[in-house]
Write a protein that holds these residues in place. Structure first.
Motif, PDB file in Angstrom:
ATOM      1  N   UNK A 299      39.452 -17.043  -9.043  1.00 34.73           N
ATOM      2  CA  UNK A 299      39.813 -15.720  -9.558  1.00 34.73           C
ATOM      3  C   UNK A 299      41.069 -15.925 -10.411  1.00 34.73           C
ATOM      4  N   UNK A 300      40.888 -15.931 -11.726  1.00 41.07           N
ATOM      5  CA  UNK A 300      41.957 -16.321 -12.631  1.00 41.07           C
ATOM      6  C   UNK A 300      42.446 -15.149 -13.468  1.00 41.07           C
ATOM      7  N   UNK A 301      43.729 -15.157 -13.797  1.00 41.17           N
ATOM      8  CA  UNK A 301      44.326 -14.209 -14.726  1.00 41.17           C
ATOM      9  C   UNK A 301      44.711 -14.996 -15.965  1.00 41.17           C
ATOM     10  N   UNK A 302      44.054 -14.656 -17.085  1.00 48.91           N
ATOM     11  CA  UNK A 302      44.220 -15.413 -18.318  1.00 48.91           C
ATOM     12  C   UNK A 302      44.695 -14.457 -19.412  1.00 48.91           C
ATOM     13  N   UNK A 303      45.612 -14.932 -20.234  1.00 50.57           N
ATOM     14  CA  UNK A 303      46.080 -14.114 -21.356  1.00 50.57           C
ATOM     15  C   UNK A 303      44.976 -14.038 -22.411  1.00 50.57           C
ATOM     16  N   UNK A 304      44.650 -12.813 -22.831  1.00 48.86           N
ATOM     17  CA  UNK A 304      43.623 -12.638 -23.860  1.00 48.86           C
ATOM     18  C   UNK A 304      44.276 -12.700 -25.240  1.00 48.86           C
ATOM     19  N   UNK A 305      43.460 -12.566 -26.294  1.00 48.71           N
ATOM     20  CA  UNK A 305      43.964 -12.657 -27.668  1.00 48.71           C
ATOM     21  C   UNK A 305      44.959 -11.547 -27.995  1.00 48.71           C
ATOM     22  N   UNK A 306      44.797 -10.370 -27.387  1.00 48.52           N
ATOM     23  CA  UNK A 306      45.705  -9.262 -27.675  1.00 48.52           C
ATOM     24  C   UNK A 306      46.955  -9.279 -26.791  1.00 48.52           C
TER      25      UNK A 306
ATOM     26  N   UNK B 271      34.858 -27.414 -16.856  1.00 47.39           N
ATOM     27  CA  UNK B 271      35.242 -27.083 -18.226  1.00 47.39           C
ATOM     28  C   UNK B 271      35.756 -25.651 -18.334  1.00 47.39           C
ATOM     29  N   UNK B 272      35.101 -24.692 -17.658  1.00 47.03           N
ATOM     30  CA  UNK B 272      35.491 -23.285 -17.752  1.00 47.03           C
ATOM     31  C   UNK B 272      36.898 -23.046 -17.214  1.00 47.03           C
ATOM     32  N   UNK B 273      37.209 -23.655 -16.096  1.00 44.47           N
ATOM     33  CA  UNK B 273      38.543 -23.486 -15.504  1.00 44.47           C
ATOM     34  C   UNK B 273      39.592 -24.169 -16.373  1.00 44.47           C
ATOM     35  N   UNK B 274      39.270 -25.361 -16.880  1.00 51.14           N
ATOM     36  CA  UNK B 274      40.214 -26.076 -17.739  1.00 51.14           C
ATOM     37  C   UNK B 274      40.524 -25.276 -19.005  1.00 51.14           C
ATOM     38  N   UNK B 275      39.522 -24.600 -19.570  1.00 55.49           N
ATOM     39  CA  UNK B 275      39.759 -23.768 -20.751  1.00 55.49           C
ATOM     40  C   UNK B 275      40.545 -22.512 -20.405  1.00 55.49           C
ATOM     41  N   UNK B 276      40.312 -21.967 -19.209  1.00 55.19           N
ATOM     42  CA  UNK B 276      40.952 -20.707 -18.827  1.00 55.19           C
ATOM     43  C   UNK B 276      42.439 -20.860 -18.517  1.00 55.19           C
TER      44      UNK B 276
END
Length: 184
Positions: free
Chosen positions: A159-166, A86-91
């Motif tokens: 090790x993921x790079x995910x776009x944050x809200x900002x 679930x965590x990876x799918x959300x990320x």
């Protein structure tokens, strides 16, 4: 034909014969070497060298294909495991796609029974690297490298790079083996 034209023609023909001489093949044999015996020894030696070179190239190619099959088997299993998390799918979202094999690092253990692999992945919302350590299930045989093997993943980190809200990229590390154990 004038004597001057005849002289020019004779010189051109003679020059043509001289220029053709370097392209003619001449074999010289020593006093103790027969024509039939020396040619056979030389051709047998060349055949042995050619067969050896082809065998060596074939062995290297077969080893490379085997390593690529191991890489695809392990990464396929890791991507299945990550898709269910679930965590990876959300990320990074689904579907998770494997990056090119030439950006990966694969280390094979003794008799290709264990593997440590780092490879890039991408998803609709981000990208990253998966690091896995896996062990091959199944027996060893003479032609076991030709069979499909099931890999048991012992350790896996994302090790993921995910776009944050900002709008900036933030790095997230997820241990998939312990988080999958916690979910069950």
């Amino acid at each position: 034909m004038s004597p001057a034209a005849w002289a020019r023609k004779t010189l051109l023909v003679a020059a043509g014969r001289r220029s053709a001489l370097p392209f003619q093949s001449h074999r010289s044999y020593s006093a103790g070497e027969s024509v039939a015996g020396g040619g056979k020894k030389r051709s047998v030696g060349r055949r042995v060298v050619a067969i050896g070179a082809i065998s060596l190239a074939g062995g290297v190619a077969l080893s490379g294909i085997n390593d690529l099959a191991i890489f695809h088997g392990c990464t396929r299993k890791a991507i299945e495991m990550a898709t269910e998390n679930r965590e990876v799918a959300e990320a990074i979202g689904a579907p998770i796609l494997r990056g090119p094999w030439y950006d990966a690092a694969v280390v094979l253990g003794h008799r290709r029974r264990s593997v440590s692999c780092t490879f890039p992945v991408t998803g609709p919302q981000g990208s990253g690297l998966f690091q896995i350590e896996a062990v091959r299930n199944g027996g060893d045989g003479v032609l076991s490298f030709l069979r499909h093997h099931d890999w048991e993943i012992r350790a896996m980190d994302a090790h993921l790079e995910v776009a944050s809200d900002d709008g900036e990229l933030k790095k997230v590390t997820i241990n998939l083996v312990s988080s999958s154990d916690d979910q069950n």
